[in-house]
Motif scaffolding. Structure first.
Motif, PDB file in Angstrom:
ATOM      1  N   ALA A   1      46.877  46.601  44.671  1.00 28.72           N
ATOM      2  CA  ALA A   1      45.296  46.842  44.124  1.00 28.72           C
ATOM      3  C   ALA A   1      45.215  45.206  44.789  1.00 28.72           C
ATOM      4  CB  ALA A   1      46.039  46.575  42.543  1.00 28.72           C
ATOM      5  N   LEU A   2      45.820  44.424  44.747  1.00 30.12           N
ATOM      6  CA  LEU A   2      46.101  43.138  44.689  1.00 30.12           C
ATOM      7  C   LEU A   2      45.075  42.648  46.586  1.00 30.12           C
ATOM      8  CD1 LEU A   2      44.879  39.677  44.571  1.00 30.12           C
ATOM      9  CD2 LEU A   2      46.940  39.416  44.724  1.00 30.12           C
ATOM     10  N   ALA A   3      45.366  43.018  47.832  1.00 28.83           N
ATOM     11  CA  ALA A   3      44.956  42.783  48.563  1.00 28.83           C
ATOM     12  C   ALA A   3      43.630  43.679  48.906  1.00 28.83           C
ATOM     13  CB  ALA A   3      45.608  43.637  50.083  1.00 28.83           C
ATOM     14  N   THR A   4      43.638  44.827  48.086  1.00 27.96           N
ATOM     15  CA  THR A   4      42.422  45.775  48.579  1.00 27.96           C
ATOM     16  C   THR A   4      41.472  44.807  47.130  1.00 27.96           C
ATOM     17  OG1 THR A   4      43.532  47.947  47.799  1.00 27.96           O
ATOM     18  CG2 THR A   4      41.455  47.636  47.582  1.00 27.96           C
ATOM     19  N   ALA A   5      41.448  44.221  46.090  1.00 31.08           N
ATOM     20  CA  ALA A   5      40.519  43.409  45.170  1.00 31.08           C
ATOM     21  C   ALA A   5      40.348  42.031  46.438  1.00 31.08           C
ATOM     22  CB  ALA A   5      40.925  42.584  44.606  1.00 31.08           C
ATOM     23  N   LEU A   6      41.266  41.140  47.779  1.00 30.99           N
ATOM     24  CA  LEU A   6      40.182  40.593  48.496  1.00 30.99           C
ATOM     25  C   LEU A   6      39.339  41.064  49.593  1.00 30.99           C
ATOM     26  CD1 LEU A   6      44.218  39.191  49.419  1.00 30.99           C
ATOM     27  CD2 LEU A   6      42.080  37.661  48.179  1.00 30.99           C
ATOM     28  N   ILE A   7      39.598  41.711  50.275  1.00 32.72           N
ATOM     29  CA  ILE A   7      39.359  42.695  51.028  1.00 32.72           C
ATOM     30  C   ILE A   7      37.705  43.663  50.500  1.00 32.72           C
ATOM     31  CG2 ILE A   7      38.889  45.214  52.666  1.00 32.72           C
ATOM     32  CD1 ILE A   7      41.216  44.509  53.469  1.00 32.72           C
ATOM     33  N   GLU A   8      37.624  43.866  49.547  1.00 37.12           N
ATOM     34  CA  GLU A   8      36.565  44.676  49.148  1.00 37.12           C
ATOM     35  C   GLU A   8      36.052  43.826  48.105  1.00 37.12           C
ATOM     36  OE1 GLU A   8      35.520  48.395  47.406  1.00 37.12           O
ATOM     37  OE2 GLU A   8      36.508  48.521  49.272  1.00 37.12           O
ATOM     38  N   MET A   9      35.958  42.360  47.614  1.00 35.38           N
ATOM     39  CA  MET A   9      35.378  41.515  47.025  1.00 35.38           C
ATOM     40  C   MET A   9      34.514  41.394  48.267  1.00 35.38           C
ATOM     41  SD  MET A   9      35.135  37.617  47.426  1.00 35.38           S
ATOM     42  CE  MET A   9      36.692  37.070  47.635  1.00 35.38           C
ATOM     43  N   LYS A  10      35.227  40.683  49.855  1.00 38.98           N
ATOM     44  CA  LYS A  10      34.665  39.835  50.673  1.00 38.98           C
ATOM     45  C   LYS A  10      33.700  40.950  51.049  1.00 38.98           C
ATOM     46  CE  LYS A  10      34.955  36.344  52.793  1.00 38.98           C
ATOM     47  NZ  LYS A  10      34.300  35.118  52.265  1.00 38.98           N
TER      48      LYS A  10
ATOM     49  N   LEU B   1      38.929  41.101  41.646  1.00 36.04           N
ATOM     50  CA  LEU B   1      39.540  40.370  42.113  1.00 36.04           C
ATOM     51  C   LEU B   1      40.165  39.171  41.003  1.00 36.04           C
ATOM     52  CD1 LEU B   1      40.810  39.277  44.488  1.00 36.04           C
ATOM     53  CD2 LEU B   1      38.879  37.646  45.284  1.00 36.04           C
ATOM     54  N   VAL B   2      39.328  38.694  40.614  1.00 37.10           N
ATOM     55  CA  VAL B   2      39.225  37.447  39.191  1.00 37.10           C
ATOM     56  C   VAL B   2      40.800  38.535  38.765  1.00 37.10           C
ATOM     57  CG1 VAL B   2      38.730  36.508  37.330  1.00 37.10           C
ATOM     58  CG2 VAL B   2      37.780  36.218  39.682  1.00 37.10           C
ATOM     59  N   SER B   3      39.862  39.339  38.224  1.00 33.47           N
ATOM     60  CA  SER B   3      41.929  39.622  37.138  1.00 33.47           C
ATOM     61  C   SER B   3      43.209  39.772  38.065  1.00 33.47           C
ATOM     62  CB  SER B   3      40.691  41.520  36.893  1.00 33.47           C
ATOM     63  OG  SER B   3      42.376  42.347  36.960  1.00 33.47           O
ATOM     64  N   GLU B   4      43.073  40.508  39.137  1.00 34.45           N
ATOM     65  CA  GLU B   4      44.768  40.974  39.951  1.00 34.45           C
ATOM     66  C   GLU B   4      44.642  38.729  39.779  1.00 34.45           C
ATOM     67  OE1 GLU B   4      45.482  43.620  40.734  1.00 34.45           O
ATOM     68  OE2 GLU B   4      44.188  44.958  40.060  1.00 34.45           O
ATOM     69  N   LEU B   5      43.811  38.591  39.964  1.00 34.93           N
ATOM     70  CA  LEU B   5      44.345  37.050  40.468  1.00 34.93           C
ATOM     71  C   LEU B   5      45.206  36.607  39.464  1.00 34.93           C
ATOM     72  CD1 LEU B   5      42.102  35.372  42.756  1.00 34.93           C
ATOM     73  CD2 LEU B   5      44.078  35.730  44.030  1.00 34.93           C
ATOM     74  N   GLY B   6      44.482  36.848  37.818  1.00 32.61           N
ATOM     75  CA  GLY B   6      44.972  36.830  36.814  1.00 32.61           C
ATOM     76  C   GLY B   6      46.260  37.052  36.733  1.00 32.61           C
ATOM     77  N   LYS B   7      46.926  38.515  36.698  1.00 31.29           N
ATOM     78  CA  LYS B   7      47.845  38.684  37.214  1.00 31.29           C
ATOM     79  C   LYS B   7      49.122  37.691  37.852  1.00 31.29           C
ATOM     80  CE  LYS B   7      45.978  43.446  37.041  1.00 31.29           C
ATOM     81  NZ  LYS B   7      46.065  44.516  37.235  1.00 31.29           N
ATOM     82  N   LEU B   8      49.439  37.127  38.196  1.00 30.78           N
ATOM     83  CA  LEU B   8      50.224  36.057  38.744  1.00 30.78           C
ATOM     84  C   LEU B   8      50.443  34.968  37.778  1.00 30.78           C
ATOM     85  CD1 LEU B   8      48.824  35.768  42.093  1.00 30.78           C
ATOM     86  CD2 LEU B   8      49.746  36.876  41.771  1.00 30.78           C
ATOM     87  N   PRO B   9      52.038  34.277  37.969  1.00 29.10           N
ATOM     88  CA  PRO B   9      51.904  33.993  37.202  1.00 29.10           C
ATOM     89  C   PRO B   9      51.869  32.394  36.991  1.00 29.10           C
ATOM     90  CG  PRO B   9      53.897  34.002  38.951  1.00 29.10           C
ATOM     91  CD  PRO B   9      52.729  34.391  38.987  1.00 29.10           C
ATOM     92  N   GLY B  10      51.510  32.106  35.989  1.00 25.12           N
ATOM     93  CA  GLY B  10      50.951  30.507  36.093  1.00 25.12           C
ATOM     94  C   GLY B  10      49.820  31.183  36.310  1.00 25.12           C
ATOM     95  N   ILE B  11      48.745  31.968  36.265  1.00 29.93           N
ATOM     96  CA  ILE B  11      47.328  31.936  36.908  1.00 29.93           C
ATOM     97  C   ILE B  11      46.389  31.858  35.871  1.00 29.93           C
ATOM     98  CG2 ILE B  11      45.808  32.356  38.973  1.00 29.93           C
ATOM     99  CD1 ILE B  11      47.485  32.340  41.386  1.00 29.93           C
ATOM    100  N   GLY B  12      45.317  31.606  35.499  1.00 34.75           N
ATOM    101  CA  GLY B  12      45.116  31.797  33.304  1.00 34.75           C
ATOM    102  C   GLY B  12      43.413  32.072  34.374  1.00 34.75           C
ATOM    103  N   GLY B  13      42.918  32.987  33.749  1.00 30.99           N
ATOM    104  CA  GLY B  13      41.397  33.005  33.629  1.00 30.99           C
ATOM    105  C   GLY B  13      41.130  32.448  34.529  1.00 30.99           C
ATOM    106  N   LYS B  14      40.531  30.962  34.493  1.00 25.62           N
ATOM    107  CA  LYS B  14      39.899  29.844  34.998  1.00 25.62           C
ATOM    108  C   LYS B  14      40.745  29.598  36.647  1.00 25.62           C
ATOM    109  CE  LYS B  14      37.879  27.556  31.459  1.00 25.62           C
ATOM    110  NZ  LYS B  14      37.299  25.591  30.970  1.00 25.62           N
TER     111      LYS B  14
END
Lengths: 199, 199
Positions: free
Chosen positions: A43-52, B11-24
């Protein structure tokens, strides 16, 4: 050790290219991703590519957009006589979050910085000037950052826009809401006192 | 604002699932990725998918590996009579970086934690016991973390391994190299003094 794990080492190296993410954080993120289910990582990989693939800039104001015109420019309820000039799409989002502005925008994608070789042509300033000739704009709110580059850009725009007979304003300097005077830098306090208002 | 940019919001939502990475931070990372060339973003996406596809665990010691046996287990120069037990592959990497150990490993993938319902069967402890029966192991170095769970795991392993006639050791507690006594917690200082050695 990482030498025997090329896929892992490559992910650590790619994550380490992100701003504010050093080698240790990149390794920690990679381990965390390793423990996630396959679907989440995909899902993260897809989100990256879709965003671009989907994201580009509005053809009128250069805000982020997934279509020809951004959500602000395609909103007929906006006041077309006012244009707020910002440096980055993030700044536009900050103003939108405040719900305090109902005009249109123009995103410069940077600020003037002669030392770095960034002149008006490297920003969306020519596009702004063309726009001002074609649209019924009465006021330009220059909301570039309150840094040396942002202030220089504001002064530059004020000079050329005033010549064109357009009213140029800038958001007020002052003490942020809810702050304690004790912790505000003295330049801000001085400006706030100089710009005091009668109650 | 983000509502009109579904790819960006996702993409923001997927990245925000990583540990130590909040919304900002997630928004900042997404903006940074937006400004990168297409190839770089695709390289990160590919690295994510490849890591998930290629990486698994060594069938013998459960270290990270891209093949059946990990780089330590497939190295014939390793001392097979010693096995160092660690909680996570990260711990194994830390010991390898020290170049101070030439034996084999066994990665438990966790520590005993009755409160969280984690018992011996949830870790790679049964696999360790099977291994110890089949291999000529003389010493087990229990290098689990120096936390409550890590110590409990060490005590548990020590009890059952000693019954099986295997020597069980644990890395020494003490003052880290290059540290200032003033800044070390008093429990560590006390342990270091209790375990003092003659020069």
């Amino acid at each position: 050790m990482l030498g025997s794990l090329p896929s892992f080492a490559r992910l650590v190296s790619e994550l380490g290219k992100l701003p504010g993410i050093g080698g240790k954080t990149a390794t920690r993120l990679a381990f965390s991703l390793l423990r996630r289910p396959q679907e989440e990582v995909e899902a993260l990989a897809t989100a990256l590519i879709e965003m671009k693939r989907n994201l580009s800039f509005c053809s009128r104001c250069f805000n982020l957009s997934e279509s020809e015109l951004c959500s602000v420019c395609s909103d007929s309820g906006r006041d077309e006589t006012r244009v707020c000039v910002v440096q980055e799409p993030q700044d536009l989002m900050a103003i939108e979050r405040s719900h305090g502005y109902k005009g249109c925008y123009h995103v410069l994608h940077g600020a003037l910085s002669p030392l770095d070789g960034i002149g008006p042509e490297d920003l969306k300033i020519p596009q702004l000037l063309t726009r001002l000739k074609q649209e019924p704009v009465e006021e330009v709110v220059v909301a570039t950052s309150f840094t040396v580059e942002g202030e220089a850009t504001a002064l530059y725009l004020a000079r050329i826009l005033k010549q064109a007979g357009i009213k140029v304003t800038r958001p007020a300097h002052g003490i942020p809401m809810g702050s304690d005077l004790e912790y505000i830098d003295s330049a801000t306090v001085q400006l706030a006192i100089d710009s005091r208002r009668e109650l």
